[in-house]
Design an enzyme around this catalytic site. Structure first.
Site, PDB file in Angstrom:
ATOM      1  CB  CYS A   2      -0.884   0.042   1.235  1.00 26.76           C
ATOM      2  SG  CYS A   2      -1.940  -1.381   1.415  1.00 26.76           S
ATOM      3  NE  ARG A  27       4.418   1.812  -1.119  1.00 27.54           N
ATOM      4  CZ  ARG A  27       5.171   1.941  -0.036  1.00 27.54           C
ATOM      5  NH1 ARG A  27       6.290   2.626  -0.111  1.00 27.54           N
ATOM      6  NH2 ARG A  27       4.814   1.422   1.113  1.00 27.54           N
ATOM      7  CD1 TRP A  74       0.012  -5.630  -3.308  1.00 22.97           C
ATOM      8  CD2 TRP A  74       0.011  -6.493  -1.249  1.00 22.97           C
ATOM      9  NE1 TRP A  74       0.623  -6.853  -3.357  1.00 22.97           N
ATOM     10  CE2 TRP A  74       0.644  -7.411  -2.115  1.00 22.97           C
ATOM     11  CE3 TRP A  74      -0.101  -6.826   0.097  1.00 22.97           C
ATOM     12  CZ2 TRP A  74       1.148  -8.622  -1.690  1.00 22.97           C
ATOM     13  CZ3 TRP A  74       0.399  -8.039   0.528  1.00 22.97           C
ATOM     14  CH2 TRP A  74       1.022  -8.928  -0.361  1.00 22.97           C
ATOM     15  CG  ASN A 100       0.220   2.266   3.673  1.00 21.81           C
ATOM     16  OD1 ASN A 100      -0.844   2.268   3.047  1.00 21.81           O
ATOM     17  ND2 ASN A 100       1.331   2.790   3.193  1.00 21.81           N
ATOM     18  N   GLY A 101      -0.747  -0.857   6.787  1.00 23.91           N
ATOM     19  CA  GLY A 101      -0.491  -1.649   7.989  1.00 23.91           C
ATOM     20  C   GLY A 101      -1.700  -2.508   8.317  1.00 23.91           C
ATOM     21  CD  GLU A 478      18.369 -11.910  -6.902  1.00 19.96           C
ATOM     22  OE1 GLU A 478      17.823 -12.475  -5.936  1.00 19.96           O
ATOM     23  OE2 GLU A 478      17.899 -10.880  -7.418  1.00 19.96           O
ATOM     24  CE  LYS A 482      15.222 -10.392  -9.198  1.00 22.13           C
ATOM     25  NZ  LYS A 482      15.448  -9.646  -8.036  1.00 22.13           N
ATOM     26  CD  GLU A 485      11.184 -10.607  -8.433  1.00 25.52           C
ATOM     27  OE1 GLU A 485      12.381 -10.383  -8.341  1.00 25.52           O
ATOM     28  OE2 GLU A 485      10.367 -10.133  -7.636  1.00 25.52           O
ATOM     29  CG  HIS A 501      22.647 -35.269  -3.163  1.00 29.35           C
ATOM     30  ND1 HIS A 501      23.109 -36.514  -2.807  1.00 29.35           N
ATOM     31  CD2 HIS A 501      23.756 -34.490  -3.271  1.00 29.35           C
ATOM     32  CE1 HIS A 501      24.431 -36.495  -2.683  1.00 29.35           C
ATOM     33  NE2 HIS A 501      24.843 -35.267  -2.968  1.00 29.35           N
ATOM     34  CE  LYS A 597      12.117  -1.918  -5.126  1.00 30.68           C
ATOM     35  NZ  LYS A 597      12.977  -2.927  -5.767  1.00 30.68           N
TER      36      LYS A 597
HETATM   37  O1  M6R Z   1      13.439  -4.151   0.927  1.00 28.08           O
HETATM   38  P1  M6R Z   1      14.028  -5.502   1.195  1.00 28.08           P
HETATM   39  O2  M6R Z   1      15.372  -5.683   0.609  1.00 28.08           O
HETATM   40  O3  M6R Z   1      14.017  -5.871   2.648  1.00 28.08           O
HETATM   41  O4  M6R Z   1      13.045  -6.508   0.466  1.00 28.08           O
HETATM   42  C1  M6R Z   1      13.167  -7.890   0.638  1.00 28.08           C
HETATM   43  C2  M6R Z   1      12.437  -8.645  -0.459  1.00 28.08           C
HETATM   44  O5  M6R Z   1      11.058  -8.406  -0.375  1.00 28.08           O
HETATM   45  C3  M6R Z   1      12.948  -8.217  -1.847  1.00 28.08           C
HETATM   46  O6  M6R Z   1      14.331  -8.375  -1.936  1.00 28.08           O
HETATM   47  C4  M6R Z   1      12.268  -9.030  -2.958  1.00 28.08           C
HETATM   48  O7  M6R Z   1      12.621 -10.370  -2.850  1.00 28.08           O
HETATM   49  C5  M6R Z   1      12.716  -8.465  -4.293  1.00 28.08           C
HETATM   50  N1  M6R Z   1      11.938  -7.333  -4.645  1.00 28.08           N
HETATM   51  C6  M6R Z   1      12.658  -9.467  -5.379  1.00 28.08           C
HETATM   52  O8  M6R Z   1      13.154  -8.946  -6.571  1.00 28.08           O
END
Ligand code: M6R
Length: 602
Positions: A2, A27, A74, A100-101, A478, A482, A485, A501, A597
């Site tokens: 949010c 976001r 969100w 938010n929250g 990673e 990437k 997602e 394994h 985000k």
């Molecule tokens: O803001 P942060 O680095 O704490 O966020 C952690 C994860 O939510 C963030 O790295 C997320 O996995 C990435 N946006 C993925 O690309």
């Protein structure tokens, strides 16, 4: 997650709020809305879907005003819908609130308010807030009293903004969710994060938990919930508005991938490292107290997602220097806290500095008496403020939901930190010297990468696998994260040695395997590549070309650098690969479905 925007001042509030909502889109959200104070009431428009849908609805209405609030939602409580979108109002539409929250005790409050005659129109926890304020106003309380007394009835986490019929004032409060005030020439702004209003002002006040801010056309005050004044400094944000725009690229993600040479230069340059202390830019806020690391004999990293992968990379860099290190996913750290010694430094790695899981884990560590350090991109973020010390990765604003340049900057910062903790006095200068060559090498990858061709070749694969050893392992994780997602394709990362394994059962001639052949593990990687090739799978090697791998089908070449930094270059190749596969599949790259985000709920 949010987003909140608020404005009061001389400009057209609606126009300003809509710009703010556009800026908040990155976001991740499922609905959006605005409420403007119009002198005789509150004008409210909210829609499920994109900000453009909201704009279309507003275009047929004549809504004007000089104060208002806006929100991108969100969903947490209740499905995405017009009714559940924020702002929420009381029964008479005199009080409008965005939030938010999560309000933990909303059920109980809702029952009480319903018994008192209030009617609810949404499934959200937020809606209790305007009804509570209205209840207090009806008891004769002033708006300030009604707002602060409402806050004391709420349990949970919140960033709240409220407008009321009849006055050009925004009431705001923060407890557990970020909120920042912007001070402009033509009015005052409020937002969940700075990029929302960055084109209007760079002067900001980061509110702290427990703060209440009251903004009007003529000024602002910051108080606590008891009404006592609290003093907050005005900071100047160093990010430029252009830094938060696409700058000719089709997507923020691609722009941010291309910003890595500059980001890495910033992450290295000017970081004064001496044998007595490690400073970050020379300002008091950026300086690490040597006391913090004086007795440190081990490190516990806490992080989520991409930051977790960067932390795993950092763990390896420390372990290579004989420094004990462990990395925990923040959510797991909280669920099952590991034993920690007094001399263990707990490091939260978090781009945003606002990830709820990471913050909760850091608070848990602090409560257990540990020293804490935040490695973050956002000055003024909760992690930076709550930890004993902060190191800033200096990547600049990252708007794309997929973290790219911040991973590289996190690893760069962690490499310097590892060199600083090292017993070998030659270590840190060597790392720094190698790091100064890295921006040009990243640029070379960007200029010469064949990732787009390979994306074309493998775009229809049913699954993609990524394998690596040592620092290549977090890069493999990673690379898979990437790809999944932003392309929505199935992808998994494994330690190369684990393939046999179990995961090898998934490998077929249709599943490309990306082998990160960096570091000093070439011989062992050769074994893995042969295993995979023997099952008919195409193997794409990411390496510097110095070794010819038997069984490799394709190669993504990186310039040679020190083995421990080569994973950064390999990861840039994988970022490009993911981007191009997602682009060919026509995915909404900067706003992948279901993702946000900054994940500010646990
Ligand atoms: O803001 P942060 O680095 O704490 O966020 C952690 C994860 O939510 C963030 O790295 C997320 O996995 C990435 N946006 C993925 O690309």
């Amino acid at each position: 997650m949010c987003g909140i925007i608020g404005y009061v001042g001389d400009q057209d509030a609606m126009e300003t709020l809509l710009i703010g909502l556009d800026n908040l889109e990155y976001r991740g959200y499922d609905s959006a809305g605005v409420a403007l104070q119009n002198g005789g009431g509150v004008d409210l428009v909210k829609r499920e879907g994109e900000v453009n849908t909201l704009k279309a609805a507003i275009s047929s209405l004549d809504i004007q005003g000089s104060s208002g609030i806006g929100h991108t939602r969100w969903s947490t409580h209740g499905e995405p819908s017009d009714a559940n979108a924020h702002p929420h109002t009381d029964c008479s539409n005199d009080v409008a609130v965005v939030h938010n929250g999560i309000i933990d005790n909303y059920n109980e409050l809702r029952v009480q308010l319903t018994e008192a005659g209030h009617t609810f129109t949404s499934d959200t926890d937020t809606e209790v807030i305007p009804h509570l304020v209205a209840e207090k106003l009806s008891e004769g309380k002033t708006p300030k009293e009604a707002f602060t007394q409402t806050l004391t009835a709420l349990e949970g986490s919140y960033a709240i903004a409220m407008v009321l019929s009849g006055e050009d004032t925004i009431y705001a409060a923060r407890s557990g969710s970020p909120l920042v005030v912007g001070i402009g020439d033509d009015g005052y702004y409020l937002a969940s994060d700075v990029p929302a209003f960055l084109e209007f002002t760079e002067d900001v006040i980061y509110l702290e938990d427990g703060d209440v801010a009251i903004l009007s056309e003529t000024g602002y005050e910051t108080i606590d919930v008891e009404g006592n004044p609290v003093s907050r400094t005005v900071d100047t944000v160093e990010w430029s508005p252009e830094g938060a725009e696409k700058g000719g690229f089709d997507h923020y993600m691609l722009k941010e991938i291309h910003e890595q040479p500059t980001a890495l230069e910033r992450a290295t340059r000017g970081r004064a490292l001496t044998d007595a202390r490690m400073t970050d830019g020379g300002t008091a806020a950026n300086e690490i107290d040597p006391e913090l690391i004086a007795d440190v004999d081990s490190v516990q990293f806490i992080a989520c997602g991409t930051s977790y992968h960067a932390a795993l990379y950092g763990e390896q860099l420390l372990a290579d220097r004989g420094i004990e290190a462990r990395t925990s996913l923040a959510s797991e750290f909280v669920a099952s806290p590991p034993p920690l010694r007094e001399e263990t430094l707990v490091i939260g790695v978090t781009q945003s500095g606002e990830t709820a899981d990471t913050l909760e884990a850091l608070r848990e560590a602090k409560a257990r008496g540990q020293k804490t350090l935040a490695i973050t991109n956002v000055i003024g973020s909760t992690a930076a403020r709550e930890c004993d010390e902060a190191m800033f990765i200096r990547a600049g604003p990252e708007i794309g939901v997929a973290a790219t340049k911040t991973f590289s900057s996190q690893v760069t910062t962690l490499a310097q930190f590892a060199g600083f903790l090292s017993d070998d006095p030659e270590d840190l200068p060597a790392i720094q010297s190698e790091l100064t060559t890295l921006p040009d090498k990243v640029q070379q990858v960007l200029n010469e990468s064949e990732a787009e061709e390979l994306a074309n070749k493998y775009r229809d694969a049913p699954s993609y696998f990524f394998v690596g050893r040592g620092t290549g392992h977090p890069v493999a994780l990673e690379g898979a994260l990437k790809l999944k997602e932003i392309s929505y394709e199935h992808a998994e990362g494994f330690p190369a040695g684990e393939l046999k394994h179990g995961p090898l059962a998934l490998v077929t001639p249709e599943t490309p395997v990306f082998a990160i052949a960096t570091g000093e593990n070439e011989d062992r990687m050769q074994g893995t590549i042969r295993e995979v090739a023997a099952r008919g799978a195409p193997v794409v090697v990411i390496g510097d070309g110095s070794v010819t791998f038997d069984g490799a089908t394709d190669q993504l070449t990186i310039p040679s650098t020190s083995p421990e930094l080569s994973g950064i270059l390999a990861n840039v190749q994988l970022q490009l690969l993911s981007y191009h596969i997602a682009s060919l599949l026509d995915r909404p790259i900067d706003k992948p479905r279901n993702l946000a985000k900054s994940v500010t709920v646990e």
